[in-house]
Motif scaffolding. Structure first.
Motif, mmCIF file in Angstrom:
data_model
loop_
_atom_site.group_PDB
_atom_site.id
_atom_site.type_symbol
_atom_site.label_atom_id
_atom_site.label_comp_id
_atom_site.label_asym_id
_atom_site.label_seq_id
_atom_site.Cartn_x
_atom_site.Cartn_y
_atom_site.Cartn_z
ATOM 1 N N SER A 94 0.829 -1.204 0.000
ATOM 2 C CA SER A 94 0.000 0.000 0.000
ATOM 3 C C SER A 94 0.865 1.257 0.000
ATOM 4 O O SER A 94 0.578 2.232 -0.703
ATOM 5 C CB SER A 94 -0.928 -0.005 1.217
ATOM 6 O OG SER A 94 -1.567 1.239 1.379
ATOM 7 N N ARG A 97 2.396 1.707 -3.485
ATOM 8 C CA ARG A 97 1.413 2.230 -4.441
ATOM 9 C C ARG A 97 1.140 3.716 -4.217
ATOM 10 O O ARG A 97 0.942 4.471 -5.172
ATOM 11 C CB ARG A 97 0.099 1.449 -4.314
ATOM 12 C CG ARG A 97 0.096 0.095 -4.981
ATOM 13 C CD ARG A 97 -1.338 -0.342 -5.256
ATOM 14 N NE ARG A 97 -1.371 -1.644 -5.912
ATOM 15 C CZ ARG A 97 -1.604 -2.789 -5.297
ATOM 16 N NH1 ARG A 97 -1.814 -2.804 -3.995
ATOM 17 N NH2 ARG A 97 -1.631 -3.918 -5.967
ATOM 18 N N HIS A 98 1.125 4.125 -2.953
ATOM 19 C CA HIS A 98 0.776 5.511 -2.623
ATOM 20 C C HIS A 98 1.877 6.483 -3.046
ATOM 21 O O HIS A 98 1.583 7.574 -3.553
ATOM 22 C CB HIS A 98 0.525 5.629 -1.117
ATOM 23 C CG HIS A 98 0.102 6.994 -0.691
ATOM 24 N ND1 HIS A 98 -1.198 7.442 -0.816
ATOM 25 C CD2 HIS A 98 0.813 8.031 -0.147
ATOM 26 C CE1 HIS A 98 -1.267 8.684 -0.354
ATOM 27 N NE2 HIS A 98 -0.070 9.057 0.052
ATOM 28 N N LYS A 101 4.726 5.821 -8.378
ATOM 29 C CA LYS A 101 3.879 5.559 -9.548
ATOM 30 C C LYS A 101 4.755 5.044 -10.695
ATOM 31 O O LYS A 101 5.934 5.356 -10.788
ATOM 32 C CB LYS A 101 3.171 6.846 -9.984
ATOM 33 C CG LYS A 101 2.500 7.618 -8.851
ATOM 34 C CD LYS A 101 1.436 6.805 -8.126
ATOM 35 C CE LYS A 101 0.794 7.621 -7.000
ATOM 36 N NZ LYS A 101 -0.172 6.827 -6.226
#
Length: 386
Positions: A94, A97-98, A101
């Motif tokens: 998580s 992903r945050h 990119k």
């Protein structure tokens, strides 16, 4: 061009690992597109983007010093760093992903623990995962029952589990010294086949050039120079105590301490009565001080592969060092003196250094094999083989 992501604990604190990372990224950027993200960004020596093939992504968090420079709330920043660590431990994918990119051909963690966890749990399934371990991971080998507090036991257990998980998901694990290699194998025997030894490379020509940008005055005394962060791990107090031990015997030695850190005030207080111990603070270019010294001294409790030892030796300076990782590859009877972590041993080592005739050309030639060009070629070959 293929793309590489480096996730580093930091690239901006001015330490040896950061120097090595900067050289590596600059060299690899001639063949790859490179992105760098720091888990903790500082302002001591900010990362400089060398060319258009390199991007410095927004950092995950900041040191208090960087936070103050940005005008942000220091307390909130500290809370965020704690929460970030928990978030990475619980949900590393998580976090990836945050903050990150895009997709990459290779993802490299330039440290262990949290950086390794982010790379190991990358959502980019097709990227090759490289764990670049920049020091012996002896802290993870410590038995849990050797830790006193419940909080400490839990933290140690969590870190061991996190690193084992990351190693299991790696494609290759890079060790920068024999001791680093052995510590990884001892900690996680099931990944022995993934470990590859790649010794660091250095910009040896630039070191010599920077060393001659100005001339630091000579000393009538035998001069030692100490470089690095002034922290508990660097154990600078042992150098001060050894110099004091010699002073009581009527042997005066000058000690230049170049660096900053959380123990600087303590070192200042215990050495202020000795005019031959000089705390010069952090220097972006420490090489003229090395060139003007007789020897480098290292008394660290642990190192990955002591960058400053290679740099000092490239300038023809012998090295006094405790037996940290890398010293068995660098130091022999012709290039320096190994000591243990006692005041008496370090003091004796300094005396031996003072009474031995050293061949500066031989010392410099002994580290010529650590050129950045050969290193970059080795790393590129390793990546392409995955």
């Amino acid at each position: 061009m293929k793309k590489i992501l480096f996730i580093a604990h930091t690239a901006s604190m001015g330490g040896g690992a950061e120097k090595v990372l900067g050289v590596l990224i600059k060299e690899l950027s001639q063949r790859y597109l490179v992105d760098l993200i720091e888990r903790v960004e500082d302002s001591v020596l900010p990362f400089k983007i060398p060319n258009g093939n390199v991007r410095h992504l927004p950092s995950l968090s900041f040191t208090d010093r960087k936070c103050q420079e940005l005008g942000n709330n220091v307390f909130c920043n500290r809370i965020w760093r704690i929460l970030l660590s928990v978030w990475i431990f619980v949900l590393p994918r998580s976090v990836h992903r945050h903050f990150i990119k895009g997709s990459y051909d290779y993802e490299v963690s330039f440290n262990y623990l949290y950086c390794s966890s982010l790379v190991g749990n990358s959502p980019n399934r097709n990227s090759k995962k490289v764990m670049w371990i920049h020091g012996a991971i002896v802290d993870l080998l410590l038995p849990i029952n050797a830790i006193n507090s419940i909080r400490g036991k839990l933290k140690h257990w969590a870190e061991r589990m996190m690193q084992k998980d990351a190693f299991s998901k790696s494609d290759v694990i890079v060790a920068i010294s024999q001791r680093t290699h052995d510590s990884i194998a001892d900690f996680c025997p099931e990944v022995k086949s993934k470990i590859v030894d790649v010794y660091n490379g250095y910009d040896l020509l630039n070191i010599d050039r920077f060393a001659r940008t100005f001339e630091y005055p000579n000393s009538r005394l035998f001069r030692l120079v100490s470089l690095g962060r002034v922290t508990y791990a660097k154990n600078v107090i042992l150098q001060v105590e050894a110099v004091e031990c010699l002073r009581k015997k009527g042997i005066d030695v000058e000690l230049l301490i170049i660096g900053d850190g959380d123990q600087i005030d303590y070192i200042q207080s215990v050495s202020k009565h000795n005019p031959h111990i000089k705390l010069l603070g952090f220097k972006p270019n420490p090489y003229p001080y090395v060139l003007a010294s007789d020897a480098l001294i290292i008394t660290s409790l642990s190192e990955g592969f002591p960058t400053i030892a290679v740099e000092a030796m490239a300038l023809g300076k012998p090295v006094i060092s405790t037996p940290v990782a890398g010293t068995n590859e660098l130091i022999d009877a012709q290039t320096g003196v190994l000591v243990d972590w006692s005041v008496e041993s370090v003091a004796a080592g300094i005396e031996k250094m003072m009474t031995t005739k050293w061949d500066s050309r031989l010392i410099a030639s002994s580290v010529s094999k650590y050129s950045k060009e050969a290193w970059a070629e080795n790393v590129s070959n390793l990546l392409e083989s995955l």
